[in-house]
Design an enzyme around this catalytic site. Structure first.
Site, PDB file in Angstrom:
ATOM      1  N   ARG A 254     -31.706 -26.996  11.513  1.00  9.22           N
ATOM      2  CA  ARG A 254     -32.832 -27.237  10.610  1.00  9.22           C
ATOM      3  C   ARG A 254     -34.135 -27.426  11.387  1.00  9.22           C
ATOM      4  O   ARG A 254     -35.208 -26.996  10.933  1.00  9.22           O
ATOM      5  CB  ARG A 254     -32.543 -28.464   9.747  1.00  9.22           C
TER       6      ARG A 254
ATOM      7  N   HIS B  47     -37.818 -25.581  10.741  1.00  7.19           N
ATOM      8  CA  HIS B  47     -39.005 -26.362  10.401  1.00  7.19           C
ATOM      9  C   HIS B  47     -40.080 -26.315  11.477  1.00  7.19           C
ATOM     10  O   HIS B  47     -41.216 -26.689  11.204  1.00  7.19           O
ATOM     11  CB  HIS B  47     -38.596 -27.806  10.084  1.00  7.19           C
TER      12      HIS B  47
ATOM     13  N   ASN C 137     -40.126 -33.271   6.114  1.00  8.86           N
ATOM     14  CA  ASN C 137     -39.546 -33.764   7.361  1.00  8.86           C
ATOM     15  C   ASN C 137     -39.337 -35.270   7.418  1.00  8.86           C
ATOM     16  O   ASN C 137     -38.403 -35.749   8.065  1.00  8.86           O
ATOM     17  CB  ASN C 137     -40.446 -33.365   8.543  1.00  8.86           C
TER      18      ASN C 137
ATOM     19  N   HIS D  54     -27.401 -23.156   4.931  1.00  5.13           N
ATOM     20  CA  HIS D  54     -26.985 -24.305   4.125  1.00  5.13           C
ATOM     21  C   HIS D  54     -25.472 -24.370   3.969  1.00  5.13           C
ATOM     22  O   HIS D  54     -24.971 -25.241   3.244  1.00  5.13           O
ATOM     23  CB  HIS D  54     -27.652 -24.247   2.746  1.00  5.13           C
TER      24      HIS D  54
END
Length: 316
Positions: A60, A64, A92, A192
């Site tokens: 992740r 990001h 975040n 995911h």
């Protein structure tokens, strides 16, 4: 006097060399520090062994940091008088994790290399790949040679990071703004297949959505009440510690946890690709690998741009 033909030829050769010089390469550290990638892998494997959720967290981080002004490691910077850390952005704050593992990797890599030659941005890219492999997923050759930013932008992070509440058109547009297409969207959303989500990100779906399996909604409400419990966790698919295609199978059964998950299979243009990934997992693995490489190429800093941070959390 040089002929126009020779001039054009020399110009073309110069452009080719310039393009090559600025291209990321899987072999970037082969001569500078061949021990770098094995050192990263060792720390990642140990971290995932201690807690398999960490694999999803490190993956992740890659998403990001690349979506906010390119893959330049800006997400790792802490707040200072001049830096408003991206760690505090809506997507975040109290959510991204794994920063201590990145610190451990940086310390180990600098130790085996004898000096800071590997950027924090490259560490993030390699750690994401090694995390996927540690959880049973595919491997790919990570292109390297990124340098680290000297700035960060919470404001930009708030505006460009995809939201779990987005519908399909919004998701397509969000990824398009990063140079990623619908196939990249579906493949990368397959990340995911590992990890967990907090209650506040899926509460609206399990209480109000109509495109949801009623039994799944009822099960999920046990974890996520109407009021309170915002940080309670639920798995994004039935096998959150294994990289597989259960995530896509869930979507067909209307058991996607997030609004943005189920949007990928809801009578829209991405339905067929979801079904393809279920029937042929190898296609998903190949597409995921290609899309990770593509995402890792978003606006990297190279050559003399940026810096190689000594501490991933602060500018030199």
């Amino acid at each position: 006097m040089a002929s126009p033909t020779n001039f054009l030829l020399h110009t073309f050769v110069w452009l080719v060399l310039a393009t090559t010089a600025f291209s990321l390469s899987p072999k970037f550290y082969d001569q500078v520090c061949p021990q770098a990638l094995p050192a990263i892998k060792k720390v990642v494997q140990a971290a995932v062994h201690r807690g398999r959720r960490m694999g999803a967290s490190l993956l992740r981080l890659h998403f990001h940091y690349c979506f906010v002004n390119g893959c330049d490691g800006s997400l790792l910077l802490d707040s200072t008088a001049t830096i408003d850390s991206e760690k505090n952005a809506r997507a975040n704050v109290n959510s991204t994790r794994g920063f201590q593992v990145i610190d451990q990797i940086k310390a180990e890599v600098d130790k085996v290399c004898g000096r800071p030659v590997v950027s924090c941005a490259d560490i993030l890219a390699v750690a994401a790949r090694d995390s996927v492999v540690a959880l049973g997923g595919p491997s790919w050759k990570v292109r390297l040679g990124r340098r680290d930013s000297t700035t960060a932008s919470k404001t930009l992070a708030d505006s460009v990071l995809p939201s779990p509440f987005m519908d399909l058109p919004a998701l397509i547009n969000n990824f398009k703004n990063q140079g990623l297409n619908q196939r990249d969207l579906v493949a990368l959303s397959g990340g995911h297949t590992i990890g967990l989500a907090q209650c506040f990100t899926f509460r609206n779906r399990i209480y109000n959505a109509t495109n949801i399996d009623p039994a799944f909604a009822k099960e999920s409400r046990a974890t996520c009440p109407r009021d309170g419990g915002n940080t309670n966790l639920a798995p994004l698919d039935p096998t959150p510690a294994r990289f597989d295609t259960s995530y896509f199978k869930n979507l067909v059964e209307k058991r996607g946890l997030l609004i943005s998950d189920q949007a990928l299979f809801n009578g829209g243009s991405t339905d067929d690709l979801v079904k393809t990934y279920i029937s042929n997992p190898e296609v998903f693995w190949n597409d995921f690998s290609k899309s990770m490489i593509k995402m890792g190429n978003i606006k990297p800093l190279t050559c003399k741009e940026g810096q190689i941070r000594v501490d991933c959390r602060k500018v030199n």
